[in-house]
Design a protein around this motif. Structure first.
Motif, PDB file in Angstrom:
ATOM      1  N   UNK A   1       0.833  -1.192   0.000  1.00 58.76           N
ATOM      2  CA  UNK A   1       0.000   0.000   0.000  1.00 58.76           C
ATOM      3  C   UNK A   1       0.870   1.245   0.000  1.00 58.76           C
ATOM      4  N   UNK A   2       0.383   2.290  -0.645  1.00 55.91           N
ATOM      5  CA  UNK A   2       1.110   3.546  -0.742  1.00 55.91           C
ATOM      6  C   UNK A   2       0.099   4.673  -0.666  1.00 55.91           C
ATOM      7  N   UNK A   3       0.404   5.679   0.155  1.00 52.47           N
ATOM      8  CA  UNK A   3      -0.480   6.837   0.253  1.00 52.47           C
ATOM      9  C   UNK A   3       0.357   8.075   0.522  1.00 52.47           C
ATOM     10  N   UNK A   4      -0.089   9.193  -0.032  1.00 54.74           N
ATOM     11  CA  UNK A   4       0.528  10.474   0.283  1.00 54.74           C
ATOM     12  C   UNK A   4      -0.426  11.222   1.193  1.00 54.74           C
ATOM     13  N   UNK A   5       0.070  11.625   2.354  1.00 55.72           N
ATOM     14  CA  UNK A   5      -0.752  12.358   3.309  1.00 55.72           C
ATOM     15  C   UNK A   5      -0.999  13.788   2.852  1.00 55.72           C
ATOM     16  N   UNK A   6      -1.962  14.413   3.463  1.00 54.78           N
ATOM     17  CA  UNK A   6      -2.312  15.783   3.108  1.00 54.78           C
ATOM     18  C   UNK A   6      -1.152  16.742   3.316  1.00 54.78           C
ATOM     19  N   UNK A   7      -0.266  16.407   4.248  1.00 59.11           N
ATOM     20  CA  UNK A   7       0.880  17.258   4.534  1.00 59.11           C
ATOM     21  C   UNK A   7       2.116  16.876   3.722  1.00 59.11           C
ATOM     22  N   UNK A   8       1.953  15.932   2.763  1.00 56.69           N
ATOM     23  CA  UNK A   8       3.044  15.537   1.893  1.00 56.69           C
ATOM     24  C   UNK A   8       3.858  14.349   2.378  1.00 56.69           C
ATOM     25  N   UNK A   9       3.535  13.826   3.568  1.00 57.44           N
ATOM     26  CA  UNK A   9       4.246  12.643   4.050  1.00 57.44           C
ATOM     27  C   UNK A   9       3.909  11.445   3.164  1.00 57.44           C
ATOM     28  N   UNK A  10       4.866  10.535   3.024  1.00 56.42           N
ATOM     29  CA  UNK A  10       4.660   9.312   2.263  1.00 56.42           C
ATOM     30  C   UNK A  10       4.446   8.164   3.246  1.00 56.42           C
ATOM     31  N   UNK A  11       3.354   7.422   3.066  1.00 60.15           N
ATOM     32  CA  UNK A  11       3.009   6.278   3.902  1.00 60.15           C
ATOM     33  C   UNK A  11       3.121   5.011   3.069  1.00 60.15           C
ATOM     34  N   UNK A  12       3.799   4.003   3.597  1.00 58.36           N
ATOM     35  CA  UNK A  12       3.919   2.714   2.931  1.00 58.36           C
ATOM     36  C   UNK A  12       3.345   1.625   3.827  1.00 58.36           C
ATOM     37  N   UNK A  13       2.474   0.797   3.266  1.00 57.89           N
ATOM     38  CA  UNK A  13       1.976  -0.375   3.973  1.00 57.89           C
ATOM     39  C   UNK A  13       2.816  -1.561   3.546  1.00 57.89           C
ATOM     40  N   UNK A  14       3.504  -2.202   4.471  1.00 60.90           N
ATOM     41  CA  UNK A  14       4.445  -3.264   4.138  1.00 60.90           C
ATOM     42  C   UNK A  14       4.105  -4.553   4.883  1.00 60.90           C
ATOM     43  N   UNK A  15       4.889  -5.574   4.612  1.00 60.78           N
ATOM     44  CA  UNK A  15       4.743  -6.846   5.320  1.00 60.78           C
ATOM     45  C   UNK A  15       5.298  -6.768   6.735  1.00 60.78           C
ATOM     46  N   UNK A  16       5.909  -5.637   7.078  1.00 58.69           N
ATOM     47  CA  UNK A  16       6.479  -5.459   8.414  1.00 58.69           C
ATOM     48  C   UNK A  16       5.966  -4.237   9.134  1.00 58.69           C
ATOM     49  N   UNK A  17       4.771  -3.770   8.763  1.00 60.97           N
ATOM     50  CA  UNK A  17       4.179  -2.621   9.435  1.00 60.97           C
ATOM     51  C   UNK A  17       3.990  -1.437   8.499  1.00 60.97           C
ATOM     52  N   UNK A  18       3.690  -0.315   9.103  1.00 64.03           N
ATOM     53  CA  UNK A  18       3.429   0.929   8.391  1.00 64.03           C
ATOM     54  C   UNK A  18       4.678   1.792   8.481  1.00 64.03           C
ATOM     55  N   UNK A  19       5.138   2.289   7.341  1.00 68.62           N
ATOM     56  CA  UNK A  19       6.296   3.184   7.310  1.00 68.62           C
ATOM     57  C   UNK A  19       5.840   4.562   6.893  1.00 68.62           C
ATOM     58  N   UNK A  20       6.416   5.589   7.516  1.00 68.04           N
ATOM     59  CA  UNK A  20       6.136   6.967   7.127  1.00 68.04           C
ATOM     60  C   UNK A  20       7.463   7.691   6.963  1.00 68.04           C
ATOM     61  N   UNK A  21       7.548   8.469   5.885  1.00 68.89           N
ATOM     62  CA  UNK A  21       8.741   9.274   5.648  1.00 68.89           C
ATOM     63  C   UNK A  21       8.461  10.657   6.210  1.00 68.89           C
ATOM     64  N   UNK A  22       9.180  10.987   7.269  1.00 71.71           N
ATOM     65  CA  UNK A  22       8.953  12.252   7.962  1.00 71.71           C
ATOM     66  C   UNK A  22      10.297  12.814   8.414  1.00 71.71           C
ATOM     67  N   UNK A  23      10.520  14.071   8.138  1.00 69.34           N
ATOM     68  CA  UNK A  23      11.735  14.735   8.603  1.00 69.34           C
ATOM     69  C   UNK A  23      13.014  14.116   8.073  1.00 69.34           C
ATOM     70  N   UNK A  24      12.957  13.579   6.840  1.00 66.68           N
ATOM     71  CA  UNK A  24      14.142  13.012   6.231  1.00 66.68           C
ATOM     72  C   UNK A  24      14.489  11.604   6.660  1.00 66.68           C
ATOM     73  N   UNK A  25      13.606  10.974   7.444  1.00 69.34           N
ATOM     74  CA  UNK A  25      13.868   9.596   7.858  1.00 69.34           C
ATOM     75  C   UNK A  25      12.595   8.765   7.809  1.00 69.34           C
ATOM     76  N   UNK A  26      12.761   7.447   7.763  1.00 67.40           N
ATOM     77  CA  UNK A  26      11.628   6.519   7.762  1.00 67.40           C
ATOM     78  C   UNK A  26      11.350   6.060   9.180  1.00 67.40           C
TER      79      UNK A  26
END
Length: 73
Positions: A5-30
């Motif tokens: 799964x992949x989604x872009x948040x309203x604030x521009x954050x990138x969200x990834x749905x993976x086999x190991x949980x939810x990842x968010x790219x925020x402040x230059x880090x995952x």
């Protein structure tokens, strides 16, 4: 992790749905969010953000998690 799964948040954050949980790219880090943080399962199959910024997360185990992203999380 495999990405299902992949989604872009309203604030521009990138969200990834993976086999190991939810990842968010925020402040230059995952950052990783897992069942230990309140998800119904770590195996994320789908993501959808509603008009209020809430993430709806569908999992392999069949559960749905309503996740409200918090600033700084």
């Amino acid at each position: 992790d495999w990405v299902y799964g992949l989604a872009e948040g309203r604030d521009g954050e990138i969200w990834l749905g993976t086999t190991g949980g939810l990842l968010v790219h925020r402040g230059g880090e995952w950052l990783r969010i897992t069942a230990a943080d309140g998800l119904s399962d770590d195996y994320i199959r789908s993501l959808c953000e509603d008009s209020n910024g809430t993430l709806w997360i569908g999992t392999q185990a069949g559960g749905i998690t309503r996740f409200v992203p918090a600033a700084g999380r």
